[in-house]
Motif scaffolding. Structure first.
Motif, PDB file in Angstrom:
ATOM      1  N   SER A 109       1.163  -1.296  -0.270  1.00 32.54           N
ATOM      2  CA  SER A 109      -0.028   0.276   0.117  1.00 32.54           C
ATOM      3  C   SER A 109       1.018   1.286   0.444  1.00 32.54           C
ATOM      4  CB  SER A 109      -0.393   0.443   1.223  1.00 32.54           C
ATOM      5  OG  SER A 109       0.048  -0.361   2.420  1.00 32.54           O
ATOM      6  N   ASP A 110       2.207   1.524   0.243  1.00 35.18           N
ATOM      7  CA  ASP A 110       3.427   2.423  -0.089  1.00 35.18           C
ATOM      8  C   ASP A 110       2.654   3.278  -1.389  1.00 35.18           C
ATOM      9  OD1 ASP A 110       4.555   1.784   2.289  1.00 35.18           O
ATOM     10  OD2 ASP A 110       6.126   0.997   1.288  1.00 35.18           O
ATOM     11  N   PRO A 111       3.055   4.160  -1.804  1.00 36.71           N
ATOM     12  CA  PRO A 111       2.717   5.051  -2.847  1.00 36.71           C
ATOM     13  C   PRO A 111       4.474   5.282  -3.715  1.00 36.71           C
ATOM     14  CG  PRO A 111       2.670   6.650  -0.085  1.00 36.71           C
ATOM     15  CD  PRO A 111       2.221   5.050  -0.075  1.00 36.71           C
ATOM     16  N   VAL A 112       3.861   5.182  -4.603  1.00 36.27           N
ATOM     17  CA  VAL A 112       5.287   5.266  -5.677  1.00 36.27           C
ATOM     18  C   VAL A 112       6.218   6.300  -5.041  1.00 36.27           C
ATOM     19  CG1 VAL A 112       5.843   5.269  -7.509  1.00 36.27           C
ATOM     20  CG2 VAL A 112       4.257   4.353  -7.232  1.00 36.27           C
ATOM     21  N   GLU A 113       5.448   7.090  -4.757  1.00 34.55           N
ATOM     22  CA  GLU A 113       6.172   8.507  -3.912  1.00 34.55           C
ATOM     23  C   GLU A 113       7.250   8.130  -3.419  1.00 34.55           C
ATOM     24  OE1 GLU A 113       6.941  12.483  -4.733  1.00 34.55           O
ATOM     25  OE2 GLU A 113       6.083  11.243  -5.527  1.00 34.55           O
ATOM     26  N   ARG A 114       6.715   7.393  -1.791  1.00 31.06           N
ATOM     27  CA  ARG A 114       8.018   7.232  -1.010  1.00 31.06           C
ATOM     28  C   ARG A 114       8.997   6.780  -1.412  1.00 31.06           C
ATOM     29  NH1 ARG A 114       4.740   4.133   3.449  1.00 31.06           N
ATOM     30  NH2 ARG A 114       3.839   5.738   3.757  1.00 31.06           N
ATOM     31  N   ALA A 129      -0.519   9.632  -5.756  1.00 31.23           N
ATOM     32  CA  ALA A 129      -1.881   8.163  -5.966  1.00 31.23           C
ATOM     33  C   ALA A 129      -1.602   7.397  -6.620  1.00 31.23           C
ATOM     34  CB  ALA A 129      -2.323   9.559  -6.707  1.00 31.23           C
ATOM     35  N   LEU A 130      -0.382   6.356  -6.237  1.00 30.37           N
ATOM     36  CA  LEU A 130      -0.577   5.722  -6.829  1.00 30.37           C
ATOM     37  C   LEU A 130       0.512   4.222  -5.647  1.00 30.37           C
ATOM     38  CD1 LEU A 130       1.277   5.699 -10.490  1.00 30.37           C
ATOM     39  CD2 LEU A 130      -1.205   5.771  -9.889  1.00 30.37           C
ATOM     40  N   THR A 131      -0.277   2.869  -5.766  1.00 25.99           N
ATOM     41  CA  THR A 131       0.471   2.219  -5.059  1.00 25.99           C
ATOM     42  C   THR A 131       1.296   1.114  -5.267  1.00 25.99           C
ATOM     43  OG1 THR A 131      -1.256   0.716  -4.629  1.00 25.99           O
ATOM     44  CG2 THR A 131      -1.737   2.595  -3.248  1.00 25.99           C
ATOM     45  N   LEU A 132       2.222   0.735  -5.006  1.00 32.06           N
ATOM     46  CA  LEU A 132       3.132  -0.098  -5.280  1.00 32.06           C
ATOM     47  C   LEU A 132       2.149  -1.726  -5.568  1.00 32.06           C
ATOM     48  CD1 LEU A 132       5.897  -1.087  -2.771  1.00 32.06           C
ATOM     49  CD2 LEU A 132       5.525   0.831  -5.321  1.00 32.06           C
ATOM     50  N   ARG A 133       1.110  -2.213  -5.167  1.00 31.31           N
ATOM     51  CA  ARG A 133       0.339  -2.847  -5.273  1.00 31.31           C
ATOM     52  C   ARG A 133      -0.353  -2.832  -6.626  1.00 31.31           C
ATOM     53  NH1 ARG A 133      -2.723  -6.513  -2.898  1.00 31.31           N
ATOM     54  NH2 ARG A 133      -2.024  -5.851  -1.054  1.00 31.31           N
ATOM     55  N   ASN A 179       4.367  -2.417 -18.910  1.00 30.28           N
ATOM     56  CA  ASN A 179       5.568  -2.398 -18.857  1.00 30.28           C
ATOM     57  C   ASN A 179       6.351  -1.614 -18.010  1.00 30.28           C
ATOM     58  OD1 ASN A 179       6.506  -4.934 -20.340  1.00 30.28           O
ATOM     59  ND2 ASN A 179       5.176  -3.471 -21.766  1.00 30.28           N
ATOM     60  N   THR A 180       5.768  -0.048 -18.009  1.00 33.28           N
ATOM     61  CA  THR A 180       6.514   0.662 -17.061  1.00 33.28           C
ATOM     62  C   THR A 180       5.975   0.110 -15.682  1.00 33.28           C
ATOM     63  OG1 THR A 180       5.340   2.395 -18.934  1.00 33.28           O
ATOM     64  CG2 THR A 180       6.419   3.581 -17.016  1.00 33.28           C
ATOM     65  N   ASP A 181       5.078  -0.362 -15.652  1.00 30.57           N
ATOM     66  CA  ASP A 181       4.547  -0.536 -13.808  1.00 30.57           C
ATOM     67  C   ASP A 181       6.154  -1.626 -13.972  1.00 30.57           C
ATOM     68  OD1 ASP A 181       1.935   0.954 -13.830  1.00 30.57           O
ATOM     69  OD2 ASP A 181       1.094  -1.268 -14.357  1.00 30.57           O
ATOM     70  N   TYR A 182       6.829  -2.302 -14.475  1.00 24.86           N
ATOM     71  CA  TYR A 182       8.078  -3.465 -13.994  1.00 24.86           C
ATOM     72  C   TYR A 182       8.801  -2.643 -13.923  1.00 24.86           C
ATOM     73  CZ  TYR A 182       4.235  -6.814 -12.318  1.00 24.86           C
ATOM     74  OH  TYR A 182       4.059  -7.894 -11.468  1.00 24.86           O
ATOM     75  N   VAL A 183       9.334  -1.809 -14.608  1.00 28.59           N
ATOM     76  CA  VAL A 183      10.413  -0.923 -14.917  1.00 28.59           C
ATOM     77  C   VAL A 183      10.368  -0.164 -13.308  1.00 28.59           C
ATOM     78  CG1 VAL A 183      11.205   1.118 -15.923  1.00 28.59           C
ATOM     79  CG2 VAL A 183      10.395  -0.415 -16.699  1.00 28.59           C
ATOM     80  N   LEU A 184       9.204  -0.023 -12.845  1.00 32.45           N
ATOM     81  CA  LEU A 184       9.503   1.287 -11.594  1.00 32.45           C
ATOM     82  C   LEU A 184       9.518   0.213 -10.563  1.00 32.45           C
ATOM     83  CD1 LEU A 184       6.105   3.637 -12.177  1.00 32.45           C
ATOM     84  CD2 LEU A 184       9.397   4.198 -12.158  1.00 32.45           C
ATOM     85  N   LEU A 185       8.890  -0.926 -10.336  1.00 31.93           N
ATOM     86  CA  LEU A 185       9.022  -1.842  -9.124  1.00 31.93           C
ATOM     87  C   LEU A 185      10.701  -1.852  -9.649  1.00 31.93           C
ATOM     88  CD1 LEU A 185       5.768  -4.034  -9.913  1.00 31.93           C
ATOM     89  CD2 LEU A 185       6.684  -2.825  -8.088  1.00 31.93           C
ATOM     90  N   GLY A 186      11.547  -2.032 -10.695  1.00 31.31           N
ATOM     91  CA  GLY A 186      12.962  -2.965 -10.034  1.00 31.31           C
ATOM     92  C   GLY A 186      13.357  -2.076  -9.932  1.00 31.31           C
TER      93      GLY A 186
END
Length: 374
Positions: A109-114, A129-133, A179-186
Motif C-alpha cells: 500500500s506504499d505510494p510510489v512517491e515514498r 496517488a499510486l501504490t506498489l500494488r 511495462n512501465t509498472d515493472y520498470v518502476l518496481l525494479g
C-alpha cells in the motif's frame, strides 16, 4: 512483452492429439487417431505451431507426477537452449517485491512517491496517488513506454519512465497492462535494498533454486551457450539483442527446465509464505485478468492454470502450472509471435484438461469431433 488476453475460440480435431513418449519429437506430419485410451497432451501441437503458427521451431517441457516430458519440432532448437523470456521476468520481480513485503521492508500500500520521490510526475501522472500494488497488478494507469519504443530501442529505466510520463494516464484502478509498472518496481527494489533487482533475484530465487541457466543480462547482447537462433517477424536474425529494450519488464534469459522449476517452487510455496502466495493469486483488482505478476487462464474443462507469457524480439514463451505447482508446462518458439494465437489456449487445454474431459467430448474416440476452446 504482452500478456495472453484470454482464451480465444479455436476448433481442434482430436485426430491431432496423439499419444506421446517421454522424449517425443513429432515431425510436421505427427498425429494419431484419438481413442478412449489416448491422453490429450500439448506435444502434438508443436507441428501446428510451425504450420498454422508459422514459427521456425518450437519446443516444450512438461513436469508432472508421472515424470518429465520433452518434445520439439523444427531445426536448431533443443532442450538445453538458453532463450529470452520477455515478460516472464515480471513474475520473478513480483516475487522479490512480495518477499520484501513479507520482511516488512515495504508495504504494497506504499505510494510510489515514498520510494521514488518526484519521479512519477507529469501529464496528469502522480506517484503520490499510486501504490506498489497498483504497479504489480497493472491498475496504475501508467502508459506503456514500449508502445513508443516498439520494444526495439534500448532505454535506461529513467528514460523508460520519462517516455511514459509524456502521456496522460489511463483510468486509475482499471486493469491496463503496462511495462512501465515493472520498470518502476525494479527501481523500487534498488531503493529499498541498495542492490539491483537482478542481484536481489539472484540472491533470493536463482541461487536457492539452483537456476543455473537463468540470468539477467543487463546490457549484454549475446545469449549464453548453448542456444539456437532467434528470428523477428520479418525473418531477420535477432539472436543478438540489447536487453535494455525491456529492462526489468522483460530482460530475463533462461531455459525450459529453469522456468518449470521456478513456477513449481513459487506455486508450491517454496518462495513465499502462505499469506503472500495468496496475495499473488488475488486477481480481484484486475477483474480476473492478472494477479501480482501472475496470469490466470481458465480452460474449457474448468481447470485454471497460472503462470505468465513473454514476448521479446525473436522469442515467445509461455509457462502455465496448476495452482499447487505439481503440473507445469513451458513451451517456446524461436520467433516473436505466432501467426495463429488461438493455438496457445488450445495447447494449454490439451495439456491440463483431464482424460475424462476429452473422453466426454469425443464419444467413442471419434477423430472428427471438434471442440471450441473458450
Amino acid at each position: 512483452m504482452r500478456p495472453l488476453r484470454g482464451l480465444l475460440v479455436v476448433p481442434v480435431a482430436l485426430a491431432l492429439l496423439g499419444p506421446t513418449t517421454a522424449d517425443s519429437r513429432p515431425g510436421p506430419g505427427a498425429g494419431a487417431t484419438a481413442t478412449a485410451d489416448t491422453v490429450a497432451t500439448a506435444d502434438s501441437f508443436l507441428p501446428l505451431l510451425r504450420t498454422r503458427g508459422e514459427v521456425p521451431a518450437a519446443a516444450l517441457l512438461a513436469d508432472e507426477k508421472s515424470g518429465t516430458r520433452y518434445a520439439e519440432s523444427g531445426p536448431d532448437i533443443s532442450r538445453s537452449d538458453h532463450f529470452r523470456a520477455g515478460s516472464v521476468t515480471k513474475t520473478f520481480l513480483a516475487t522479490v517485491i512480495l518477499q520484501l513485503a513479507s520482511e516488512r521492508r515495504l508495504s504494497l500500500s506504499d505510494p510510489v512517491e515514498r520510494h521514488l520521490p518526484g519521479l512519477v510526475r507529469g501529464a496528469g501522472n502522480d506517484g503520490r496517488a499510486l501504490t506498489l500494488r497498483s504497479l504489480l497488478n497493472h491498475t496504475s494507469g501508467l502508459y506503456d513506454f514500449a508502445r513508443d519504443t516498439g520494444g526495439t530501442r534500448p532505454v535506461t529505466p529513467v528514460q523508460a519512465v520519462r517516455i511514459a510520463l509524456t502521456h496522460p494516464p489511463a483510468d486509475r484502478g482499471r486493469y491496463a497492462y503496462s511495462n512501465t509498472d515493472y520498470v518502476l518496481l525494479g527501481l523500487v527494489v534498488t531503493r529499498v535494498t541498495g542492490r539491483s533487482y537482478a542481484t536481489e533475484a539472484e540472491r533470493r530465487i536463482l541461487d536457492p533454486l539452483g537456476l543455473d541457466g537463468t540470468s539477467f543480462p543487463g546490457s549484454r547482447t549475446f545469449l549464453p551457450s548453448p542456444h539456437g537462433r532467434a528470428y523477428g517477424t520479418d525473418g531477420s536474425d535477432v539472436t543478438d539483442l540489447d536487453p535494455r529494450v525491456a529492462g526489468a519488464a522483460g530482460e530475463l534469459v533462461t531455459t525450459l527446465a529453469d522456468l518449470n522449476r521456478f513456477y513449481s517452487a513459487l506455486l508450491s510455496g517454496e518462495l513465499l509464505p502462505p499469506r503472500w502466495r495468496r496475495e499473488m493469486l488475488d486477481t480481484r483488482a484486475a477483474h480476473g485478468s492478472y494477479g501480482l505478476g501472475l496470469i490466470p487462464a481458465r480452460l474449457p474443462c474448468g481447470v485454471t492454470v497460472w503462470g505468465h507469457n513473454g514476448r521479446i524480439p525473436g522469442s515467445y514463451v509461455r509457462t502455465a502450472a496448476t495452482v499447487d505447482g505439481r503440473h507445469v508446462l513451458t513451451f517456446r518458439v524461436n520467433t516473436t509471435a505466432m501467426a495463429d494465437p488461438d493455438l496457445e489456449p488450445a495447447l494449454l487445454a490439451a495439456e491440463f484438461c483431464p482424460r475424462t474431459y476429452w473422453n466426454e467430448q469425443a464419444p467413442n474416440g471419434d477423430p472428427g469431433q471438434q471442440h471450441s476452446f473458450e
